[in-house]
Enzyme design. Structure first.
Site, PDB file in Angstrom:
ATOM      1  N   GLY A  16      49.202  40.072  72.259  1.00 50.54           N
ATOM      2  CA  GLY A  16      49.367  41.497  72.061  1.00 50.54           C
ATOM      3  C   GLY A  16      48.047  42.139  71.687  1.00 50.54           C
ATOM      4  N   ALA A  18      46.599  42.803  68.730  1.00 45.71           N
ATOM      5  CA  ALA A  18      45.814  42.086  67.715  1.00 45.71           C
ATOM      6  C   ALA A  18      45.225  40.796  68.267  1.00 45.71           C
ATOM      7  CB  ALA A  18      46.686  41.792  66.490  1.00 45.71           C
ATOM      8  N   LYS A  37      54.027  32.923  74.497  1.00 46.11           N
ATOM      9  CA  LYS A  37      55.294  32.232  74.748  1.00 46.11           C
ATOM     10  C   LYS A  37      56.007  32.732  75.996  1.00 46.11           C
ATOM     11  CE  LYS A  37      58.889  33.387  72.061  1.00 46.11           C
ATOM     12  NZ  LYS A  37      59.683  33.686  70.836  1.00 46.11           N
ATOM     13  N   SER A  44      52.951  42.326  83.560  1.00 46.79           N
ATOM     14  CA  SER A  44      54.352  42.578  83.891  1.00 46.79           C
ATOM     15  C   SER A  44      54.648  44.068  83.763  1.00 46.79           C
ATOM     16  CB  SER A  44      55.266  41.793  82.948  1.00 46.79           C
ATOM     17  OG  SER A  44      56.606  42.149  83.161  1.00 46.79           O
ATOM     18  N   ARG A 270      63.489  59.608  57.535  1.00 51.79           N
ATOM     19  CA  ARG A 270      64.199  58.702  58.435  1.00 51.79           C
ATOM     20  C   ARG A 270      65.103  57.713  57.701  1.00 51.79           C
ATOM     21  NH1 ARG A 270      59.871  54.937  61.564  1.00 51.79           N
ATOM     22  NH2 ARG A 270      59.142  56.954  62.257  1.00 51.79           N
ATOM     23  N   GLU A 357      51.595  42.622  63.401  1.00 50.06           N
ATOM     24  CA  GLU A 357      52.846  42.743  62.651  1.00 50.06           C
ATOM     25  C   GLU A 357      53.201  41.487  61.874  1.00 50.06           C
ATOM     26  OE1 GLU A 357      57.489  44.209  63.246  1.00 50.06           O
ATOM     27  OE2 GLU A 357      56.083  44.334  64.924  1.00 50.06           O
ATOM     28  N   LEU A 374      49.711  50.040  66.049  1.00 50.30           N
ATOM     29  CA  LEU A 374      48.782  49.725  67.130  1.00 50.30           C
ATOM     30  C   LEU A 374      47.342  49.733  66.626  1.00 50.30           C
ATOM     31  CD1 LEU A 374      50.341  51.800  70.045  1.00 50.30           C
ATOM     32  CD2 LEU A 374      50.345  49.322  69.811  1.00 50.30           C
TER      33      LEU A 374
END
Length: 516
Positions: A16, A18, A37, A44, A270, A357, A374
């Site tokens: 990702g 990071a 993984k 994609s 929220r 994360e 991000l």
């Protein structure tokens, strides 16, 4: 790449934002192996970065970040994000300057240091990932392995020396290295309803904890109040900006209800909105409850122009948001906690680093400000890569190699049922609204499941084991925090207790302690 190496200089788990940013930083100092993984998201067209989300801006605002964190942000970590962020974004824009780029970089009007990154008509996260992937592919010392499922860390005298993994065919391998970066994303699949991708099964978190790494702030799991809720449809996140634009929330009887819970109605915070929705679903006594988000009273042209991605995505599922009320319910979205690190991604285990994360840097505190994840991946991925480079040690090759193969065929009997039980248990007892009795029930049930999850052989069985461990870490941390703060809400302790709990939870072994 052709086969997996027995040794390399650096291993990055996760491809990702990071992970790729760290790999780019490491490439100048040695061989870097990036393990993913699944297939690489950048290759994609339908893949998601870490979550199905419409948060299409990377916005950094110091005060808003600290406010969202509800007293638990690490000011130094937020300051680092503020100071490093503009340079990291400038860098990304420079790498993306080629035909077809969609990234647009603009300073915010109020402060020259606050920056926004937009992707014209696309998910900013996906476009960032594409640019980073192209950059990483251009560097000769970076190699990639798709469908490589990491199962455990190799250690020697409290030093991480490599990783064990299953390759695409299910053959076990060990790869020795001088340092490992965890950039494996979140744990959203702990919950039945989540915006996270199917890959978010807490693998890196579980591997790090089993190896002896400290984890922190696990009780803080952010739920977004409004995710599209339809059977066999991914839980696409429907932005708070819809409510800011004037959208209403209606219960199953089509009555507006938020005014009963907060004077700001649909503009309430929220977490208040999420709890109100949960209550409305409970009192409806529906077998499969949800509520509706209603934009039908707003200008159709304005809605389509303002929210093109949301409009297009909902239309794919035959929901016209300008004419139809949208079925929604809260969904797990982001984990603020994770593997405890310093400002350079370093953990308490020598040779192990974490970013993104999966890491707990202190940036998000008790609740994440939308858009910061991000940028956190960019900033702390780069910092972790630099720290790994500077502290690299010679690679120990003794334990590396291919192990005896075993089948990676059909999943273990009952594993999907176990995962379903974990998800329902966490959603019901350690979700948006928590009680002592519910969390104790969850812990007891999870502990009773443990023997059925021991000695996993297949990838899915490993994922089940990782989710099980993550569920225990979340539940035990939440039970220990006897107050409500940020994303953690307890009916039996509805208020802050700054005297006891203006601190971070840290899991060390089987104990949860609180540290400043």
């Amino acid at each position: 790449m052709k086969g997996l190496p027995a040794e390399t200089d650096f291993v990055v788990l996760g491809a990702g934002v990071a992970g790729l940013r760290a790999a780019i930083e490491l490439a100048a100092s040695g061989r870097v192996l990036v393990l993913a993984k699944k297939e690489f998201a950048a290759s994609s067209p339908s893949a998601q970065v870490t979550a199905l989300s419409d948060e299409e801006e990377v916005v950094l605002h110091l005060q808003d970040t600290l406010s969202a964190g509800d007293g638990l942000c690490n000011p130094a970590a937020v300051k680092t994000l503020l100071e490093d962020g503009p340079e990291r974004i400038d860098e990304l824009i420079a790498w993306g300057k080629h035909p077809g780029t969609k990234l647009v970089f603009e300073p915010e009007n109020s402060h020259s240091r606050y920056r926004s990154l937009h992707a014209e008509g696309e998910s900013t996260g996906r476009e960032m990932l594409r640019v980073l992937h192209l950059k990483a592919q251009s560097l000769k010392h970076i190699s990639f392995a798709q469908f490589a499922f990491s199962t455990s860390l190799l250690t020697d005298a409290a030093q991480v020396t490599g990783v064990s993994l299953l390759d695409e065919k299910g053959v076990p391998h060990e790869v020795a290295c001088s340092a490992v970066l965890m950039a494996t994303g979140g744990l959203g699949q702990l919950y039945r309803n989540t915006t996270n991708s199917e890959a978010s099964t807490a693998d890196g978190l579980a591997m790090a904890y089993r190896a002896g790494a400290e984890v922190s702030d696990m009780e803080f799991v952010q739920f977004h109040p409004t995710a599209l809720y339809m059977k066999k449809v991914p839980r696409f996140l429907l932005s708070e900006a819809l409510r800011a634009e004037g959208a209403y929330l209606r219960n199953i009887e089509l009555n507006r209800f938020l005014g009963k819970y907060h004077p700001m109605g649909e503009q309430a915070p929220r977490d208040v909105v999420a709890r109100a929705i949960v209550h409305e679903m409970e009192v409806s006594h529906a077998k499969d409850p949800f509520v509706y988000l209603d934009l039908t009273h707003l200008s159709s042209a304005k809605v389509q122009k303002r929210f093109p991605r949301i409009y297009a995505t909902c239309m794919q599922h035959n929901v016209d948001i300008t004419e139809d009320v949208i079925p929604v319910r809260p969904a797990a979205h982001h984990s603020m906690g994770g593997v405890r690190t310093d400002l350079n991604g370093k953990t308490n285990l020598a040779g192990l680093y974490a970013a993104g994360e999966v890491a707990a840097t202190g940036v998000h505190g008790a609740n994440r400000l939308a858009g910061n994840s991000l940028l956190e991946g960019l900033v702390y991925g780069a910092r972790a890569g630099k720290a790994m480079r500077e502290q690299a040690k010679p690679v120990s090759r003794a334990s590396a190699g291919v192990k005896a193969a075993y089948s990676n065929g059909p999943v273990d009997a009952g594993v999907e049922e176990l995962i379903g039980q974990i998800q329902v248990l966490l959603e019901n007892e350690v979700g948006i609204v928590r009680t002592r009795m519910g969390m104790q029930k969850a812990i007891k049930s999870l502990e009773e499941m443990a023997p059925r999850l021991a000695h996993p052989k297949t990838r899915r069985a490993h994922e089940a084991s990782n989710l099980h461990l993550a569920g225990l870490l979340v539940a035990r941390s939440a039970l220990a925090r006897e107050e409500s703060r940020g994303a953690h809400y307890r009916m039996d302790y509805p208020d802050h207790d700054d005297k006891k709990f203006l601190k971070h939870s840290v899991v060390r072994g089987d104990k949860v302690v609180f540290v400043s």
